[in-house]
Write a protein that holds these residues in place. Structure first.
Motif, mmCIF file in Angstrom:
data_model
loop_
_atom_site.group_PDB
_atom_site.id
_atom_site.type_symbol
_atom_site.label_atom_id
_atom_site.label_comp_id
_atom_site.label_asym_id
_atom_site.label_seq_id
_atom_site.Cartn_x
_atom_site.Cartn_y
_atom_site.Cartn_z
ATOM 1 N N SER A 9 -37.988 -57.561 26.065
ATOM 2 C CA SER A 9 -37.774 -56.184 26.530
ATOM 3 C C SER A 9 -39.069 -55.418 26.774
ATOM 4 O O SER A 9 -39.046 -54.206 26.937
ATOM 5 N N SER A 10 -40.192 -56.146 26.830
ATOM 6 C CA SER A 10 -41.461 -55.465 27.096
ATOM 7 C C SER A 10 -41.741 -55.419 28.590
ATOM 8 O O SER A 10 -41.551 -56.415 29.285
ATOM 9 N N PRO A 11 -42.246 -54.271 29.093
ATOM 10 C CA PRO A 11 -42.680 -54.226 30.490
ATOM 11 C C PRO A 11 -43.897 -55.120 30.722
ATOM 12 O O PRO A 11 -44.176 -55.518 31.838
ATOM 13 N N ARG A 12 -44.637 -55.398 29.637
ATOM 14 C CA ARG A 12 -45.819 -56.267 29.788
ATOM 15 C C ARG A 12 -45.364 -57.718 29.809
ATOM 16 O O ARG A 12 -44.451 -58.101 29.085
ATOM 17 N N LYS A 13 -46.038 -58.496 30.634
ATOM 18 C CA LYS A 13 -45.709 -59.922 30.664
ATOM 19 C C LYS A 13 -46.829 -60.729 30.032
ATOM 20 O O LYS A 13 -46.662 -61.309 28.967
ATOM 21 N N GLU A 15 -49.768 -59.703 28.689
ATOM 22 C CA GLU A 15 -50.444 -59.133 27.522
ATOM 23 C C GLU A 15 -49.484 -58.793 26.380
ATOM 24 O O GLU A 15 -49.902 -58.268 25.351
ATOM 25 N N SER A 16 -48.225 -59.080 26.551
ATOM 26 C CA SER A 16 -47.237 -58.634 25.564
ATOM 27 C C SER A 16 -47.325 -59.416 24.253
ATOM 28 O O SER A 16 -47.245 -60.645 24.232
ATOM 29 N N LEU A 17 -47.448 -58.680 23.154
ATOM 30 C CA LEU A 17 -47.506 -59.332 21.844
ATOM 31 C C LEU A 17 -46.114 -59.781 21.397
ATOM 32 O O LEU A 17 -45.956 -60.843 20.790
ATOM 33 N N SER A 18 -45.091 -58.985 21.713
ATOM 34 C CA SER A 18 -43.736 -59.392 21.296
ATOM 35 C C SER A 18 -43.320 -60.672 22.023
ATOM 36 O O SER A 18 -42.662 -61.544 21.446
ATOM 37 N N ARG A 19 -43.728 -60.807 23.291
ATOM 38 C CA ARG A 19 -43.392 -62.037 24.025
ATOM 39 C C ARG A 19 -44.160 -63.233 23.441
ATOM 40 O O ARG A 19 -43.618 -64.330 23.342
ATOM 41 N N VAL A 94 -39.123 -57.070 20.687
ATOM 42 C CA VAL A 94 -38.907 -55.626 20.837
ATOM 43 C C VAL A 94 -40.181 -54.802 20.635
ATOM 44 O O VAL A 94 -40.630 -54.613 19.499
ATOM 45 N N PRO A 95 -40.756 -54.275 21.700
ATOM 46 C CA PRO A 95 -41.851 -53.328 21.526
ATOM 47 C C PRO A 95 -41.305 -51.943 21.186
ATOM 48 O O PRO A 95 -40.242 -51.576 21.705
ATOM 49 N N MET A 96 -41.998 -51.205 20.339
ATOM 50 C CA MET A 96 -41.616 -49.809 20.097
ATOM 51 C C MET A 96 -42.218 -48.947 21.192
ATOM 52 O O MET A 96 -43.422 -49.001 21.447
ATOM 53 N N TYR A 97 -41.376 -48.167 21.862
ATOM 54 C CA TYR A 97 -41.836 -47.197 22.868
ATOM 55 C C TYR A 97 -41.335 -45.821 22.456
ATOM 56 O O TYR A 97 -40.118 -45.584 22.384
ATOM 57 N N ASN A 98 -42.293 -44.935 22.184
ATOM 58 C CA ASN A 98 -41.940 -43.578 21.748
ATOM 59 C C ASN A 98 -40.873 -43.594 20.655
ATOM 60 O O ASN A 98 -39.832 -42.943 20.755
ATOM 61 N N PHE A 99 -41.163 -44.396 19.659
ATOM 62 C CA PHE A 99 -40.400 -44.491 18.396
ATOM 63 C C PHE A 99 -39.054 -45.198 18.512
ATOM 64 O O PHE A 99 -38.371 -45.391 17.522
ATOM 65 N N GLY A 100 -38.678 -45.595 19.724
ATOM 66 C CA GLY A 100 -37.402 -46.299 19.906
ATOM 67 C C GLY A 100 -37.614 -47.594 20.671
ATOM 68 O O GLY A 100 -38.743 -48.085 20.782
ATOM 69 N N ILE A 139 -40.547 -57.079 16.046
ATOM 70 C CA ILE A 139 -40.876 -55.714 16.494
ATOM 71 C C ILE A 139 -42.390 -55.529 16.487
ATOM 72 O O ILE A 139 -43.057 -55.837 15.495
ATOM 73 N N THR A 140 -42.924 -55.011 17.613
ATOM 74 C CA THR A 140 -44.349 -54.717 17.683
ATOM 75 C C THR A 140 -44.545 -53.214 17.874
ATOM 76 O O THR A 140 -43.800 -52.578 18.626
ATOM 77 N N THR A 141 -45.528 -52.676 17.171
ATOM 78 C CA THR A 141 -45.870 -51.260 17.367
ATOM 79 C C THR A 141 -47.389 -51.119 17.429
ATOM 80 O O THR A 141 -48.124 -51.960 16.886
ATOM 81 N N GLY A 142 -47.832 -50.026 18.065
ATOM 82 C CA GLY A 142 -49.273 -49.771 18.156
ATOM 83 C C GLY A 142 -49.797 -49.112 16.896
ATOM 84 O O GLY A 142 -50.734 -49.599 16.256
ATOM 85 N N GLY A 143 -49.168 -47.987 16.524
ATOM 86 C CA GLY A 143 -49.688 -47.235 15.381
ATOM 87 C C GLY A 143 -48.635 -46.871 14.357
ATOM 88 O O GLY A 143 -48.954 -46.536 13.207
ATOM 89 N N THR A 144 -47.383 -46.917 14.734
ATOM 90 C CA THR A 144 -46.303 -46.499 13.828
ATOM 91 C C THR A 144 -45.998 -47.570 12.802
ATOM 92 O O THR A 144 -45.881 -48.749 13.137
ATOM 93 N N LYS A 145 -45.860 -47.152 11.560
ATOM 94 C CA LYS A 145 -45.506 -48.104 10.511
ATOM 95 C C LYS A 145 -43.991 -48.278 10.498
ATOM 96 O O LYS A 145 -43.242 -47.302 10.444
HETATM 97 C C1 LIG Z 1 -45.135 -45.912 26.890
HETATM 98 C C2 LIG Z 1 -45.548 -46.464 25.556
HETATM 99 C C3 LIG Z 1 -45.024 -45.903 24.410
HETATM 100 C C4 LIG Z 1 -45.399 -46.391 23.144
HETATM 101 N N1 LIG Z 1 -44.886 -45.806 22.040
HETATM 102 C C5 LIG Z 1 -45.274 -46.231 20.814
HETATM 103 C C6 LIG Z 1 -44.793 -45.608 19.635
HETATM 104 O O1 LIG Z 1 -43.984 -44.710 19.638
HETATM 105 N N2 LIG Z 1 -45.265 -46.055 18.446
HETATM 106 C C7 LIG Z 1 -46.146 -47.083 18.355
HETATM 107 O O2 LIG Z 1 -46.533 -47.455 17.266
HETATM 108 N N3 LIG Z 1 -46.600 -47.708 19.464
HETATM 109 C C8 LIG Z 1 -46.194 -47.306 20.683
HETATM 110 N N4 LIG Z 1 -46.655 -47.942 21.806
HETATM 111 C C9 LIG Z 1 -47.494 -49.153 21.645
HETATM 112 C C10 LIG Z 1 -46.653 -50.420 21.729
HETATM 113 O O3 LIG Z 1 -45.616 -50.424 20.770
HETATM 114 C C11 LIG Z 1 -47.557 -51.644 21.492
HETATM 115 O O4 LIG Z 1 -48.518 -51.690 22.537
HETATM 116 C C12 LIG Z 1 -46.766 -52.930 21.446
HETATM 117 O O5 LIG Z 1 -47.643 -53.993 21.260
HETATM 118 C C13 LIG Z 1 -45.983 -53.124 22.733
HETATM 119 O O6 LIG Z 1 -45.302 -54.391 22.735
HETATM 120 P P1 LIG Z 1 -45.751 -55.551 23.732
HETATM 121 O O7 LIG Z 1 -47.146 -55.937 23.283
HETATM 122 O O8 LIG Z 1 -44.784 -56.636 23.557
HETATM 123 O O9 LIG Z 1 -45.781 -55.010 25.124
HETATM 124 C C14 LIG Z 1 -46.288 -47.484 23.058
HETATM 125 C C15 LIG Z 1 -46.800 -48.063 24.233
HETATM 126 C C16 LIG Z 1 -46.441 -47.552 25.468
HETATM 127 C C17 LIG Z 1 -47.005 -48.196 26.710
#
Ligand SMILES: Cc1cc2nc3c(=O)[nH]c(=O)nc-3n(C[C@H](O)[C@H](O)[C@H](O)COP(=O)(O)O)c2cc1C
Length: 198
Positions: A9-13, A15-19, A94-100, A139-145
């Protein structure tokens, strides 16, 4: 041979960590678990457009009373929900995008949660029909625990899976990757490699 349904479900192909993590898990399940894999890319399948007034009206209309338009509108949901019900195990990447979850995953879930296929209504309330299946949720997130009050991914997916009857769920959390991507990714890969399959 059992069917593994992999849902990206990641828009990234590239570079996606979840993939990337789903690749490792898929390999393991195919090598050690006697699975063959069916893949769905719910971000790029553009599923949001498949839900409309006719399809939703069809959900609430018995099969034999649906109009031709309603039958057509609900076709994609029929196929996706049946495919989901037929699988033995699942990988959700599942990447987290804006907390969902991303819009593609939400749209997919709205298409596969179907009365009669994935759950049924009883006098006591809804009951899941997909018993005895196993789900892996990466589940992958950037900064959210994950597990904190702003994590609207883990609880949402657990609630949805339980709702359709799937209670055997393995979460592989790869959160806060921005703090130390390399280590967090290698720890998650190690966690996947250590999973004991039953
Ligand atoms: C539009 C957008 C929204 C995001 N929202 C969050 C977020 O709410 N919390 C967070 O921790 N990371 C957020 N991130 C970071 C992604 O969760 C992180 O890059 C993750 O690795 C994405 O998964 P992917 O590598 O499979 O693409 C966001 C990234 C993008 C591009």
């Amino acid at each position: 041979m059992k069917t593994l349904l992999r849902i990206d479900s990641s828009p990234r192909k590239t570079e996606s960590l979840s993939r990337q993590l789903a690749d490792v898990l898929q390999q393991k399940l195919e090598n050690e678990g006697n699975y063959s894999t069916l893949s769905r890319d719910v971000y790029y399948d553009d599923l949001v457009k498949l839900g409309n007034e006719d399809s939703v009206t069809a959900y609430f209309t018995p099969d034999n009373q649906r109009t031709v338009i309603q039958k057509e509108a609900v076709k994609a949901s029929d196929v996706l929900s049946q495919e989901f019900a037929n699988a033995d195990a699942y990988i959700f990447a599942v990447p987290m995008y804006n907390f969902g979850v991303t819009a593609g995953l939400k749209a997919y879930i709205d298409l596969i949660a179907r009365a009669g296929t994935s759950f049924k209504y009883t006098e006591k309330g809804p009951e899941g029909l997909l018993k005895g299946k196993k789900a892996f949720v990466i589940i992958t997130t950037g900064g959210t625990k994950l597990g904190t009050e702003v994590d609207y991914v883990s609880g949402y997916l657990k609630t949805f899976l339980n709702f359709v009857g799937i209670t055997d769920i393995e979460f592989i959390n790869s959160d806060q990757v921005m703090t130390n991507a390399e280590k967090i990714l290698s720890d998650a890969k190690e966690e996947i490699n250590q999973l004991v399959l039953n």
